[in-house]
Design an enzyme around this catalytic site. Structure first.
Site, PDB file in Angstrom:
ATOM      1  CG  ASP A 121     -18.481  45.742   2.060  1.00 41.24           C
ATOM      2  OD1 ASP A 121     -19.361  45.640   1.179  1.00 41.24           O
ATOM      3  OD2 ASP A 121     -18.553  45.155   3.157  1.00 41.24           O
ATOM      4  CE1 TYR A 170     -27.004  33.706 -10.789  1.00 44.77           C
ATOM      5  CE2 TYR A 170     -28.695  33.877 -12.478  1.00 44.77           C
ATOM      6  CZ  TYR A 170     -27.360  33.888 -12.116  1.00 44.77           C
ATOM      7  OH  TYR A 170     -26.393  34.091 -13.074  1.00 44.77           O
ATOM      8  CE  LYS A 199     -26.712  37.502 -11.646  1.00 39.12           C
ATOM      9  NZ  LYS A 199     -25.509  38.350 -11.418  1.00 39.12           N
TER      10      LYS A 199
END
Length: 304
Positions: A74, A174, A178
């Site tokens: 993780d 988002y 990015k």
């Protein structure tokens, strides 16, 4: 069979499926030893609840000609990442390629949902998964990568710096995620370049990942059946295409020329000469700008 990366060691962080799996397999096909990480194993699935596992990816790496080693990790847990890097150091004594492909955000965002209406917990978790994991992994892995000159760090994102600089991407969370990864590669280029290593940002095009194919109700064998509903999907590419981009970069003795740059699978194919599995060279980001975003009908002539 050529094995330009024989003797090299890679870590593909986030290699369970999609681009991560494609990059791991192609690094293996070039002869590398590849550590593949993720949270989905044969005994425990992540919240994605998907069938793909890191053990499957490791097996594919080995079948391709490399050595695949699956390590459940993780990447939000610094202790787990530190243990992973210590294991690589103990077993190999080096790290030549780090691919930061951790993501995990597909189920956490809504399309065109403004920030004040978006689920805040989901948005913040998306940022943690997409940004914090990369920082944690670089923090722990880069000292090992810098031990030998010529190391390569690949920050995987969605969109080139030029495209994302001019276009709103999906929603606030988002878009921020990015774009942040693009900036990570730029910053790492400054920190690594003078120390003998290279950092780049790399984006695939329209990726025919397992989740994308499932969403369109097709398989890799019949993916073109989705074109009637989504015509521009004709420009799509397999995860192995961006994998070949990473393998080409890792084998390039002059890879430092790309330091700090934003790159794409389609753009690099024109430089290095590799193809997708079907022998084509899709150039998705040029297609998006010149065809899809201008409202033209789908036509990949000259773009793959």
């Amino acid at each position: 069979m050529s094995a330009p990366l024989k003797g090299k060691v890679a870590l593909v962080a986030g290699a369970t499926r999609g681009a991560g799996r494609g990059m791991a397999v192609e690094l293996g096909a070039a002869g590398a030893t590849v550590y593949v990480t993720g949270r989905s194993t044969r005994t425990r699935r992540s919240e994605y609840d998907r069938p793909e596992t890191i053990e499957d990816t490791a097996d594919l790496v080995t079948e391709a000609g490399g050595q695949g080693i699956a390590v459940p990790t993780d990447h939000l847990d610094p202790a787990q990442v530190r243990t992973l890097v210590e294991r690589i150091d103990g077993e190999q004594g080096r790290l030549d390629v780090l691919v930061n492909d951790i993501w995990g955000g597909e189920k956490l965002f809504g399309w065109d949902v403004p920030v004040w209406e978006h689920d805040l917990d989901n948005g913040l978790r998306l940022l943690r998964l997409a940004v914090e994991t990369h920082a944690i992994t670089s923090h722990h892995a880069l000292p090992l990568l810098l031990r030998h000159p010529g190391g390569l760090v690949v920050e995987v994102t969605d969109g080139t710096a030029d495209y994302n600089g001019d276009n709103y991407r999906v929603n606030f969370f988002y878009d921020l995620a990015k774009t942040s990864v693009l900036r990570m590669a730029f910053a790492l280029g400054h920190e690594l370049g003078s120390r003998g290593a290279t950092a780049v940002a790399l984006t695939p095009g329209w990726l025919r990942s397992e989740m994308m194919l499932d969403g369109f109700g097709v398989r890799e064998e019949n993916w073109r059946d989705a074109l009637e509903r989504v015509p521009h999907f004709a420009i799509s590419e397999t995860p192995r295409y961006v994998g070949r981009a990473v393998a080409a970069l890792a084998a390039d003795p002059d890879v430092a020329r790309w330091n700090g740059r934003s790159l794409s699978s389609g753009g690099l194919a024109q430089v290095y000469g590799f193809t997708d599995l079907d022998g084509s060279r899709p150039d998705a980001w040029r297609y998006l700008v010149e065809v899809q975003d201008t409202g033209k009908p789908a036509d990949t002539s000259g773009y793959r």
